[in-house]
Scaffold this motif. Structure first.
Motif, PDB file in Angstrom:
ATOM      1  N   LEU A  27     -56.422  -6.747  -4.587  1.00 24.43           N
ATOM      2  CA  LEU A  27     -56.176  -8.092  -3.647  1.00 24.43           C
ATOM      3  C   LEU A  27     -56.084  -9.110  -4.628  1.00 24.43           C
ATOM      4  O   LEU A  27     -56.777  -9.329  -5.674  1.00 24.43           O
ATOM      5  N   GLU A  32     -56.006 -12.146   1.961  1.00 28.16           N
ATOM      6  CA  GLU A  32     -55.794 -10.654   2.327  1.00 28.16           C
ATOM      7  C   GLU A  32     -57.022  -9.889   2.792  1.00 28.16           C
ATOM      8  O   GLU A  32     -56.777  -8.789   3.536  1.00 28.16           O
ATOM      9  N   HIS A  49     -59.996  -0.853  -1.407  1.00 31.33           N
ATOM     10  CA  HIS A  49     -59.776  -2.135  -1.931  1.00 31.33           C
ATOM     11  C   HIS A  49     -60.304  -2.739  -3.046  1.00 31.33           C
ATOM     12  O   HIS A  49     -61.724  -2.492  -2.903  1.00 31.33           O
TER      13      HIS A  49
END
Length: 112
Positions: A27, A32, A49
């Motif tokens: 990210l 996001e 992530h």
């Protein structure tokens, strides 16, 4: 820093297969990161992530009070309320979030 987190025995990636390690999406903006309804949903999200180096650095480095200059910024009360709500959803201080956004935009402008 990321290398240290990924090293064996660090516990950071404990229980995560090597295939999952390769599929982590990086990210580059706090925008996001979604709003999480539950802790479990957040855990699942962060398994796939990770933060970019600049976001990680920006959230870890706080600086001394002597390195900062106080400014006054006037804005509409509704805009301020929206900023505070967004920051609260991200578990951030709204002033820190504003500084992070400004820093990100400055980086973006410098790269043009």
């Amino acid at each position: 820093m990321v290398k240290d987190l990924q090293s064996e025995g660090s516990g950071y990636f404990e229980g995560v297969s090597s295939q999952d390690k390769r599929e982590i999406k990086t990210l580059y903006s706090w925008d996001e990161v979604p709003y999480f309804i539950s802790t479990q949903e957040e855990v699942e999200y962060w398994r796939s992530h990770g933060l970019s180096e600049s976001l990680m650095r920006g959230s870890l480095i706080t600086g001394d009070a002597g390195e900062s200059t106080m400014i006054t910024l006037r804005m509409h009360p509704r805009m301020l309320a929206r900023l505070k709500r967004l920051a609260r959803m991200r578990y951030l201080n709204y002033q820190s979030m504003i500084k992070q956004w400004i820093a990100e935009r400055l980086e973006e402008e410098d790269s043009r």
